[in-house]
Design a protein around this motif. Sequence first.
Motif, mmCIF file in Angstrom:
data_model
loop_
_atom_site.group_PDB
_atom_site.id
_atom_site.type_symbol
_atom_site.label_atom_id
_atom_site.label_comp_id
_atom_site.label_asym_id
_atom_site.label_seq_id
_atom_site.Cartn_x
_atom_site.Cartn_y
_atom_site.Cartn_z
ATOM 1 N N GLY B 402 6.300 -10.058 0.849
ATOM 2 C CA GLY B 402 6.138 -8.624 1.000
ATOM 3 C C GLY B 402 4.716 -8.179 1.251
ATOM 4 O O GLY B 402 3.872 -8.931 1.706
ATOM 5 N N SER B 403 4.482 -6.928 0.905
ATOM 6 C CA SER B 403 3.229 -6.303 1.313
ATOM 7 C C SER B 403 2.048 -6.754 0.472
ATOM 8 O O SER B 403 0.953 -6.274 0.662
ATOM 9 N N ARG B 404 2.272 -7.672 -0.463
ATOM 10 C CA ARG B 404 1.131 -8.027 -1.301
ATOM 11 C C ARG B 404 0.089 -8.829 -0.523
ATOM 12 O O ARG B 404 -1.024 -9.003 -0.987
ATOM 13 N N PHE B 405 0.439 -9.331 0.657
ATOM 14 C CA PHE B 405 -0.570 -9.995 1.465
ATOM 15 C C PHE B 405 -1.302 -9.016 2.377
ATOM 16 O O PHE B 405 -2.144 -9.419 3.156
ATOM 17 N N GLY B 406 -0.954 -7.769 2.281
ATOM 18 C CA GLY B 406 -1.599 -6.828 3.184
ATOM 19 C C GLY B 406 -1.149 -7.074 4.605
ATOM 20 O O GLY B 406 -0.024 -7.507 4.865
ATOM 21 N N HIS B 407 -2.059 -6.823 5.521
ATOM 22 C CA HIS B 407 -1.717 -6.892 6.930
ATOM 23 C C HIS B 407 -1.538 -8.335 7.378
ATOM 24 O O HIS B 407 -2.432 -9.155 7.213
ATOM 25 N N VAL B 408 -0.375 -8.645 7.923
ATOM 26 C CA VAL B 408 -0.109 -9.979 8.447
ATOM 27 C C VAL B 408 -0.478 -9.976 9.933
ATOM 28 O O VAL B 408 0.178 -9.306 10.730
ATOM 29 N N ASN B 409 -1.526 -10.686 10.291
ATOM 30 C CA ASN B 409 -2.023 -10.589 11.670
ATOM 31 C C ASN B 409 -2.208 -11.950 12.326
ATOM 32 O O ASN B 409 -3.025 -12.100 13.226
ATOM 33 N N PHE B 410 -1.469 -12.948 11.858
ATOM 34 C CA PHE B 410 -1.720 -14.271 12.424
ATOM 35 C C PHE B 410 -1.153 -14.434 13.833
ATOM 36 O O PHE B 410 -0.358 -13.620 14.320
ATOM 37 N N ILE B 411 -1.594 -15.502 14.473
ATOM 38 C CA ILE B 411 -1.274 -15.794 15.871
ATOM 39 C C ILE B 411 0.219 -16.087 16.038
ATOM 40 O O ILE B 411 0.828 -16.766 15.201
ATOM 41 N N GLN B 412 0.798 -15.575 17.106
ATOM 42 C CA GLN B 412 2.231 -15.760 17.387
ATOM 43 C C GLN B 412 2.409 -16.736 18.548
ATOM 44 O O GLN B 412 2.058 -16.420 19.684
ATOM 45 N N PRO B 413 2.958 -17.920 18.276
ATOM 46 C CA PRO B 413 3.204 -18.866 19.373
ATOM 47 C C PRO B 413 4.606 -18.716 19.975
ATOM 48 O O PRO B 413 5.576 -18.460 19.259
ATOM 49 N N TRP B 414 4.703 -18.865 21.288
ATOM 50 C CA TRP B 414 5.988 -18.884 21.994
ATOM 51 C C TRP B 414 6.104 -20.223 22.718
ATOM 52 O O TRP B 414 5.186 -20.616 23.431
ATOM 53 N N LYS B 415 7.236 -20.877 22.547
ATOM 54 C CA LYS B 415 7.438 -22.171 23.218
ATOM 55 C C LYS B 415 8.255 -21.991 24.500
ATOM 56 O O LYS B 415 9.348 -21.400 24.462
ATOM 57 N N VAL B 416 7.704 -22.491 25.610
ATOM 58 C CA VAL B 416 8.443 -22.527 26.864
ATOM 59 C C VAL B 416 9.027 -23.924 26.994
ATOM 60 O O VAL B 416 8.288 -24.919 26.991
ATOM 61 N N THR B 417 10.354 -24.027 27.077
ATOM 62 C CA THR B 417 10.975 -25.340 27.191
ATOM 63 C C THR B 417 11.087 -25.737 28.664
ATOM 64 O O THR B 417 10.861 -24.922 29.557
ATOM 65 N N THR B 418 11.460 -26.968 28.897
ATOM 66 C CA THR B 418 11.467 -27.458 30.278
ATOM 67 C C THR B 418 12.486 -26.741 31.160
ATOM 68 O O THR B 418 12.368 -26.746 32.375
ATOM 69 N N ASN B 419 13.485 -26.106 30.530
ATOM 70 C CA ASN B 419 14.436 -25.344 31.343
ATOM 71 C C ASN B 419 14.018 -23.889 31.523
ATOM 72 O O ASN B 419 14.802 -23.078 32.013
ATOM 73 N N GLY B 420 12.797 -23.549 31.070
ATOM 74 C CA GLY B 420 12.274 -22.214 31.294
ATOM 75 C C GLY B 420 12.573 -21.221 30.183
ATOM 76 O O GLY B 420 12.108 -20.085 30.225
ATOM 77 N N MET B 421 13.382 -21.651 29.193
ATOM 78 C CA MET B 421 13.681 -20.728 28.090
ATOM 79 C C MET B 421 12.464 -20.598 27.172
ATOM 80 O O MET B 421 11.725 -21.553 26.956
ATOM 81 N N VAL B 422 12.296 -19.402 26.625
ATOM 82 C CA VAL B 422 11.165 -19.139 25.733
ATOM 83 C C VAL B 422 11.699 -18.826 24.341
ATOM 84 O O VAL B 422 12.657 -18.050 24.201
ATOM 85 N N HIS B 423 11.095 -19.460 23.326
ATOM 86 C CA HIS B 423 11.555 -19.287 21.941
ATOM 87 C C HIS B 423 10.389 -19.012 21.010
ATOM 88 O O HIS B 423 9.267 -19.456 21.264
ATOM 89 N N ASN B 424 10.695 -18.318 19.936
ATOM 90 C CA ASN B 424 9.741 -18.142 18.841
ATOM 91 C C ASN B 424 9.399 -19.521 18.280
ATOM 92 O O ASN B 424 10.282 -20.284 17.905
ATOM 93 N N SER B 425 8.112 -19.821 18.226
ATOM 94 C CA SER B 425 7.699 -21.150 17.810
ATOM 95 C C SER B 425 6.897 -21.123 16.511
ATOM 96 O O SER B 425 6.165 -22.056 16.203
ATOM 97 N N LEU B 426 7.043 -20.058 15.744
ATOM 98 C CA LEU B 426 6.387 -20.011 14.426
ATOM 99 C C LEU B 426 6.961 -21.118 13.559
ATOM 100 O O LEU B 426 8.181 -21.281 13.467
ATOM 101 N N GLU B 427 6.089 -21.878 12.933
ATOM 102 C CA GLU B 427 6.564 -22.966 12.078
ATOM 103 C C GLU B 427 7.066 -22.407 10.760
ATOM 104 O O GLU B 427 6.484 -21.488 10.206
ATOM 105 N N THR B 428 8.136 -22.997 10.271
ATOM 106 C CA THR B 428 8.685 -22.528 8.999
ATOM 107 C C THR B 428 7.931 -23.165 7.842
ATOM 108 O O THR B 428 7.336 -24.197 7.978
#
Lengths: 194, 428
Positions: B402-428
């Motif tokens: 929740g909000s106890r970390f304040g503003h969450v501003n980290f980098i957002q990665p997107w993965k482009v796969t070989t078939n051209g599809m793009v997915h959220n690539s944030l690591e869990t």
Amino acid sequence: MGWCTIPWRPSLLAALMSVVLCPVSGAQESSFGVGRLATPEEIRDADTTVGPEGKELPPGSGTAVQGAAVFGQRGCPLCHGPTLIEGPGPALVGEELTGLSYYPVSYWPFAPLIFDFVRRAMPYDRAGILSANESYALTALLLYRNGIIEEEDVMDANSLPAVVMPHRSRYTEPPEDWQPGRPRPWTDERHGRE
Amino acid sequence: MGSKKSSRRRFIQKGAAFAGLAATPASLAIAPRAAGSQTRGSAVPDMNSMEYVLYGERSRFVNAERILEGHDHHEVNRPRPDPYRPSAGTPIHDLVGIITPSSLHFATQHHYGIPDINPSEHQLTIHGMVDRPLIFTVDDLKRFPATSGIYFLECLGNRPRPTDKTVNDTHGRIACSEWTGVPLSLLLQEAGIKNGASWIVAEGSDAGQHTKSVPMAKVMDDVLVAYGQNGEPVRPDQGFPMRLLVPGFEGIYNVKWLKTIKVVDQPYLTFQERSRFLGPDHRSSHFIYELGPKSVITFPSGEDRLPERGNYTITGLAWSGGGTIRRVEVSADGGRSWTDAKLRQPALKRAFTRFDLVWQWNGEEAILQSRCTDELDQVQPSANEFARFWGHTVTEIHQGMGSRFGHVNFIQPWKVTTNGMVHNSLET
């Protein structure tokens, strides 16, 4: 800064006068003259936010016993459960930090803030209906159930600000010297980039 | 207000339906298109109608809508209070430029609804530590010299999660508008601030009377009492007829339906702000007001598909509560190498800054991400850096603290796969 008034029908003389009368760094304190004075009654009606010191607390009082009755009458168990802990809304008793942004009642630094929350924002679907007495009573109930006051303690404009909250020492005063455009606190603490 | 708006919509849809059924079939029929050619001249259906002339509508082929938060929102399993009042995010994937159309501006009501306010009955009271407590009507405010500024507005809850699909899900609680109003400093000057006053407490007219404390240093800098949004009156879901606009601060400071300002000598720690001062960690005890530097690629982003190899223009948005965005870098290899993107003008203080970078996709897997630097030399952190600062793992950060970390501003990665599809690539 002061106000520079442009005459409705400009003339060379007036334009010159406005230059003379309204230097850029003018020290004039003349009023723009728009807006009306609020009456004492209007200020009283507007002054509903209760701050940490409880200066704005209204007349009235309540105890935990009365609060338990109000809790049922106003439908609070629908969200908070019959004994304040079952939910589905936030549990109102206990020290556990339950995730998301709900904080346990006991973590609030100043007791008048609980009154302010209850009176202005509860019940959720009918916010604003609680009287001062009901709000004092519910505040007393929350404080009693969290082991902070006794069941028979009367909460009012004098006693509520005097309640010492158990986690009061965790409260950090805001920085006095804050100015816009200062780097955020952790910028200096981070150790290099990956 | 909701009923009025929707009834107007219904009227227009009904009108269109009738027209399509009977009145002007010829003008609505779409002429068959020759392969590779556009319809033009008399073959183009005519949209001219009284409704469109009096109040413009977008093309029927444009259908971006706000993103309803709820069914696949991370808070879906939270108990819904009754009545349930929906919130919705901005479809930032579909934005071009830096202005968010008012109708697509994210709408979070802090769960107390949208008051339907008659502006002729609304007034702003300024009292507390002032020489002259004053009351202003909306018309009064418009007699003062106005100021306009283009500012982003972001909810503190704008947090990407690994389970989010699109950039609308990860970053949709943000918008950028031109706001017009009176500097609050002018109104306070009229009232006369007493010695020792160091904060204001601003209160709204919603059922929960949303209330926030703002330090005087910010008030005197650039805070507006805004009555205009993108050239028209502030929309009801944004605070009609007037709202507080606190540029670069957490969204929750921007009190909608503003009705009272009390000048005081300490923060009032109201229920909408109390949780930020007593976190489990000393760092969350800081009063942190300005949002950190943040950027995200909006194309290509989650659920997009690149149809073929070749040139694409990567584009996205960057912003910082600390001021102007000075630099945006883009990586196509998950952060191993970075290239400066072009900052599109205007690049304004505390506004969306649009960045572009031409990129040739060679058909191989790629991880696209952006990071920005603001005028204070603050650099957008990676998720790992962010987690390390807070003393948690990335997994714990994602698990909804929740909000106890304040503003969450980290980098957002997107993965482009070989078939051209793009997915959220944030690591869990």
